[in-house]
Design an enzyme around this catalytic site. Structure first.
Site, PDB file in Angstrom:
ATOM      1  N   GLU A 191      29.466  67.031  65.516  1.00  9.09           N
ATOM      2  CA  GLU A 191      28.390  68.010  65.743  1.00  9.09           C
ATOM      3  C   GLU A 191      27.663  68.326  64.435  1.00  9.09           C
ATOM      4  O   GLU A 191      26.457  68.579  64.428  1.00  9.09           O
ATOM      5  CB  GLU A 191      28.975  69.269  66.410  1.00  9.09           C
ATOM      6  CG  GLU A 191      29.321  68.982  67.871  1.00  9.09           C
ATOM      7  CD  GLU A 191      30.551  69.690  68.398  1.00  9.09           C
ATOM      8  OE1 GLU A 191      30.949  70.735  67.851  1.00  9.09           O
ATOM      9  OE2 GLU A 191      31.131  69.171  69.379  1.00  9.09           O
ATOM     10  N   LYS A 208      35.523  75.713  67.547  1.00 11.37           N
ATOM     11  CA  LYS A 208      34.048  75.631  67.540  1.00 11.37           C
ATOM     12  C   LYS A 208      33.434  77.042  67.545  1.00 11.37           C
ATOM     13  O   LYS A 208      33.995  77.950  66.949  1.00 11.37           O
ATOM     14  CB  LYS A 208      33.570  74.755  68.703  1.00 11.37           C
ATOM     15  CG  LYS A 208      34.242  73.363  68.673  1.00 11.37           C
ATOM     16  CD  LYS A 208      33.583  72.343  69.533  1.00 11.37           C
ATOM     17  CE  LYS A 208      34.324  71.020  69.415  1.00 11.37           C
ATOM     18  NZ  LYS A 208      33.714  69.955  70.180  1.00 11.37           N
ATOM     19  N   GLU A 242      37.056  60.417  66.230  1.00  9.50           N
ATOM     20  CA  GLU A 242      36.547  61.083  67.426  1.00  9.50           C
ATOM     21  C   GLU A 242      35.306  60.344  67.931  1.00  9.50           C
ATOM     22  O   GLU A 242      34.192  60.583  67.435  1.00  9.50           O
ATOM     23  CB  GLU A 242      36.156  62.527  67.111  1.00  9.50           C
ATOM     24  CG  GLU A 242      37.297  63.364  66.587  1.00  9.50           C
ATOM     25  CD  GLU A 242      37.002  64.854  66.763  1.00  9.50           C
ATOM     26  OE1 GLU A 242      37.707  65.493  67.531  1.00  9.50           O
ATOM     27  OE2 GLU A 242      36.050  65.344  66.141  1.00  9.50           O
ATOM     28  N   SER A 300      38.146  65.058  74.227  1.00  5.61           N
ATOM     29  CA  SER A 300      38.701  65.375  75.546  1.00  5.61           C
ATOM     30  C   SER A 300      40.218  65.165  75.633  1.00  5.61           C
ATOM     31  O   SER A 300      40.737  64.691  76.646  1.00  5.61           O
ATOM     32  CB  SER A 300      37.978  64.591  76.642  1.00  5.61           C
ATOM     33  OG  SER A 300      36.593  64.920  76.641  1.00  5.61           O
ATOM     34  N   GLY A 348      33.926  66.582  74.434  1.00  5.24           N
ATOM     35  CA  GLY A 348      33.412  67.579  75.370  1.00  5.24           C
ATOM     36  C   GLY A 348      32.877  66.991  76.660  1.00  5.24           C
ATOM     37  O   GLY A 348      32.204  67.668  77.429  1.00  5.24           O
ATOM     38  N   HIS A 371      32.464  66.669  61.133  1.00  2.00           N
ATOM     39  CA  HIS A 371      32.580  66.676  62.590  1.00  2.00           C
ATOM     40  C   HIS A 371      31.287  66.114  63.191  1.00  2.00           C
ATOM     41  O   HIS A 371      30.200  66.308  62.647  1.00  2.00           O
ATOM     42  CB  HIS A 371      32.836  68.100  63.090  1.00  2.00           C
ATOM     43  CG  HIS A 371      33.161  68.114  64.555  1.00  2.00           C
ATOM     44  ND1 HIS A 371      32.183  68.120  65.517  1.00  2.00           N
ATOM     45  CD2 HIS A 371      34.340  68.072  65.209  1.00  2.00           C
ATOM     46  CE1 HIS A 371      32.753  68.083  66.708  1.00  2.00           C
ATOM     47  NE2 HIS A 371      34.072  68.066  66.546  1.00  2.00           N
ATOM     48  N   ASN A 424      40.269  72.927  67.319  1.00  3.21           N
ATOM     49  CA  ASN A 424      38.955  73.263  66.762  1.00  3.21           C
ATOM     50  C   ASN A 424      38.289  74.217  67.748  1.00  3.21           C
ATOM     51  O   ASN A 424      37.865  73.797  68.824  1.00  3.21           O
ATOM     52  CB  ASN A 424      38.154  71.954  66.601  1.00  3.21           C
ATOM     53  CG  ASN A 424      36.707  72.192  66.217  1.00  3.21           C
ATOM     54  OD1 ASN A 424      36.307  73.312  65.898  1.00  3.21           O
ATOM     55  ND2 ASN A 424      35.909  71.135  66.257  1.00  3.21           N
TER      56      ASN A 424
HETATM   57  P1  PGA Z   1      36.897  68.221  72.892  1.00  2.82           P
HETATM   58  O1  PGA Z   1      36.419  68.356  71.369  1.00  2.82           O
HETATM   59  O2  PGA Z   1      38.406  68.213  72.882  1.00  2.82           O
HETATM   60  O3  PGA Z   1      36.334  69.433  73.582  1.00  2.82           O
HETATM   61  O4  PGA Z   1      36.335  66.936  73.431  1.00  2.82           O
HETATM   62  C1  PGA Z   1      37.053  67.641  70.336  1.00  2.82           C
HETATM   63  C2  PGA Z   1      36.360  67.901  69.020  1.00  2.82           C
HETATM   64  O5  PGA Z   1      35.123  67.976  68.994  1.00  2.82           O
HETATM   65  O6  PGA Z   1      37.015  68.053  67.959  1.00  2.82           O
END
Ligand code: PGA
Length: 250
Positions: free
Chosen positions: A96, A11, A166, A212, A172, A94, A9
């Site tokens: 976010e 982003k 997740e 992560s 992140g 997601h 992803n």
């Molecule tokens: P990350 O993000 O690997 O940077 O923690 C995962 C995601 O939000 O899909």
């Protein structure tokens, strides 16, 4: 047998030129990998990336989609528009989108149903916040998000849905659930799927872990029986870090 599915992803990162370079590097370096692979660039780079990846073993996805087919929806992108630029898959729900942009299970469900009707595959993201985890509500949150997100989706469509678990506190942040913890939650998610559908749907559904994921934890996570893939954010932004994750056991 569930095929491992590793997705990146991207982003809100990368201009078209940067996206083209990364896609070209991935195409070359991941050509022999038998896992299912996907990258999800920003809307503006989907066509560029889809052109580079045509004929490769890497699928192209979008990170979001409108909840309507067309009309007065300023700033939104419809399923037809996504297909038109070469997206085959869409990531929905997601964290976010849920926590920064206020998307509800009801809205996400409208998008899930529309994406399926329009022939797109869906990665449906679920997962608890730190507060919810500390309050012992992990399974309750996942059940609510699965029940809400999948309302009206029949078992026949489940082959085109991947679940991405997740935990929000792991995204992140550099914190990952331990493989044991993640596997326990994935097993609980699978049993929720058995309640919502039946055991054969629960056994077949691919459940990715996200939060992560990096080279040093991917193998441990993927060794667990209920973890079938990874949704990778930060570590998907460079070939050097994504390629070894995507190849994790090759
Ligand atoms: P990350 O993000 O690997 O940077 O923690 C995962 C995601 O939000 O899909």
């Amino acid at each position: 047998m569930r095929t491992p599915f590793i997705a990146g992803n991207w982003k809100m990162h990368k201009t078209r030129a940067e996206a083209r370079d990364l896609a070209a590097a991935l195409k070359e370096q991941l050509s022999g990998v038998s896992h299912r692979l996907l990258v999800a660039p920003t809307f503006t780079s989907i066509e560029t990336v889809a052109t580079v990846l045509e004929g490769s073993n890497i699928l192209v996805g979008a990170q979001n989609m409108a909840a309507a087919r067309s009309g007065a929806h300023t700033g939104e992108i419809s399923p037809d528009m996504l297909k038109d630029v070469g997206a085959q898959v869409v990531i929905l729900g997601h964290s976010e989108r849920r926590h920064v942009y206020g998307e509800t299970d009801e809205l996400i469900n409208t998008k899930v149903q529309l994406a399926l009707e329009e022939g797109l595959e869906v990665i449906l993201c679920i997962g608890e916040t730190l507060d919810e985890r500390e309050a012992g509500q992990v399974d309750q949150v996942n059940r609510r998000q699965l029940t809400g997100g999948l309302a009206g989706v029949d078992a026949g469509a489940m082959g085109r849905i991947t679940i991405a678990y997740e935990p929000v506190w792991a995204i992140g942040t550099g914190k990952t659930a331990t493989p044991e913890d993640a596997d326990t939650t994935h097993a609980a998610v699978r049993s929720i799927m058995a309640d919502l559908y039946d055991q054969s749907v629960a056994d077949a559904v691919v459940i990715q872990y996200g939060g992560s994921v990096k080279l040093d934890n991917v193998a441990g996570l993927m060794a667990k029986p209920n973890i079938d893939g990874a949704l990778v954010g930060g570590a998907s932004l460079k070939a050097d870090t994504f390629v070894p994750i995507a190849q994790f056991d090759s």
